[in-house]
Design a protein around this motif. Sequence first.
Motif, PDB file in Angstrom:
ATOM      1  N   LYS A 114     -41.603 -20.048  27.156  1.00 40.72           N
ATOM      2  CA  LYS A 114     -40.450 -20.945  26.971  1.00 40.72           C
ATOM      3  C   LYS A 114     -39.367 -20.698  28.027  1.00 40.72           C
ATOM      4  CE  LYS A 114     -41.074 -21.944  22.060  1.00 40.72           C
ATOM      5  NZ  LYS A 114     -42.460 -21.436  21.989  1.00 40.72           N
ATOM      6  N   GLU A 162     -45.873 -32.497  24.053  1.00 41.74           N
ATOM      7  CA  GLU A 162     -46.120 -31.221  23.382  1.00 41.74           C
ATOM      8  C   GLU A 162     -45.148 -30.128  23.828  1.00 41.74           C
ATOM      9  OE1 GLU A 162     -50.125 -30.232  24.384  1.00 41.74           O
ATOM     10  OE2 GLU A 162     -50.810 -32.308  24.113  1.00 41.74           O
ATOM     11  N   ILE A 163     -44.381 -30.374  24.884  1.00 39.86           N
ATOM     12  CA  ILE A 163     -43.539 -29.327  25.471  1.00 39.86           C
ATOM     13  C   ILE A 163     -42.261 -29.144  24.655  1.00 39.86           C
ATOM     14  CG2 ILE A 163     -42.175 -28.716  27.510  1.00 39.86           C
ATOM     15  CD1 ILE A 163     -44.289 -30.128  29.214  1.00 39.86           C
ATOM     16  N   LYS A 164     -41.888 -27.881  24.419  1.00 39.06           N
ATOM     17  CA  LYS A 164     -40.704 -27.561  23.624  1.00 39.06           C
ATOM     18  C   LYS A 164     -39.568 -26.961  24.458  1.00 39.06           C
ATOM     19  CE  LYS A 164     -43.070 -28.751  20.001  1.00 39.06           C
ATOM     20  NZ  LYS A 164     -42.849 -30.080  19.390  1.00 39.06           N
ATOM     21  N   SER A 165     -39.793 -26.714  25.743  1.00 41.65           N
ATOM     22  CA  SER A 165     -38.774 -26.110  26.606  1.00 41.65           C
ATOM     23  C   SER A 165     -38.508 -27.032  27.790  1.00 41.65           C
ATOM     24  CB  SER A 165     -39.232 -24.728  27.083  1.00 41.65           C
ATOM     25  OG  SER A 165     -40.519 -24.810  27.678  1.00 41.65           O
ATOM     26  N   ASP A 246     -32.812 -28.301  26.525  1.00 44.60           N
ATOM     27  CA  ASP A 246     -34.193 -28.686  26.783  1.00 44.60           C
ATOM     28  C   ASP A 246     -34.268 -30.108  27.333  1.00 44.60           C
ATOM     29  OD1 ASP A 246     -34.999 -26.247  25.907  1.00 44.60           O
ATOM     30  OD2 ASP A 246     -35.607 -26.899  23.911  1.00 44.60           O
ATOM     31  N   ARG A 248     -37.087 -32.689  29.404  1.00 45.46           N
ATOM     32  CA  ARG A 248     -38.460 -32.879  29.862  1.00 45.46           C
ATOM     33  C   ARG A 248     -38.493 -34.216  30.597  1.00 45.46           C
ATOM     34  NH1 ARG A 248     -38.046 -30.092  25.396  1.00 45.46           N
ATOM     35  NH2 ARG A 248     -37.439 -31.914  24.190  1.00 45.46           N
TER      36      ARG A 248
END
Length: 326
Positions: A114, A162-165, A246, A248
Amino acid sequence: MIIVTGGVGFIGSNLVHELNRAGHKDILVVDNLAPAPNLSGPKFLNLEGAEFADYMDKREFREAVKSGAIDGSKVRAILHQGACSNTLEDDGRYMMDNNFTHSKELLHFALEHKIPFVYASTAAVYGASTSFTEIPVNERPLNVYGYSKLVFDNYVRRLIPEIKSTVVGLRYFNVYGQREQHKGRMASVMHHFTKQLKDTGTIRMFEGSGGYANGEQRRDFVFVGDLARINMFFSGLLPGQSGPRDVRAIVNAGTGQARTFKAVAEALMRVHGPGKIEYIPFPGDLKNRYQHFTEADVRGLRAAGYEDSFTTLEQGVEQTFPASQA
């Protein structure tokens, strides 16, 4: 620790210096200092006066990432500038390993821990397009460099749900500034025009091409200091930031305002003194590889939260060539 790959190169070294000015010194610089035929001078001079905690060769770094030798819990951000950026390189296997496979390895390391991951993409993904919004219909690279960057952008796009960071790709437009003397033919027109003006008193630029008159081809010229600050913004490293939020996204990193090559020459002559302009035939080896016009659509960048204004061409030229060096 902050990791800067390509940290001895043009953009990477400016980023290291900008990090230093913001008080960051716990930096791991990663690069490849092996001799290369496309280089016109030593890269290491770019880090003169810079402060950083450690240096790793790119190959050593890749092995360390794969083997788990780097403690991800101690990494504050990864600013991935390392790549083969030679637009005339035709070795697709070499280009894909450098620009795609290596980037994937580092991305997954960042996701596992992360860690904010901000990476260099390029406006070369647009290639033959004349529209520069970050959508697939506009992405038509003219060389394997642009293609390799687009493949990684698309890889990131598939993972974004799907990315959390933080993962941000920055599509750099036509970058210029200090510390590009080593880049040879790949240096910006500011660098080449300056050398011509000082050596001969004449700036040479292409005759009309791509539907544009002599010297009227237009590019979105972006000052390298602005790109350093954009990298730092998305990784939460600007002074006064409480930390990264965060994000993206894959966004354009350009001014949003194209300028002509004539305008570049005029800005340089105001700094270096008067000279002449000579128009030369368009090189055959650039046919079907050359972008006659670029202009970033910056709506995506603004929507992602970056609100600062950009350095104008005239201001950037003055900062690139301060009075003591003009």
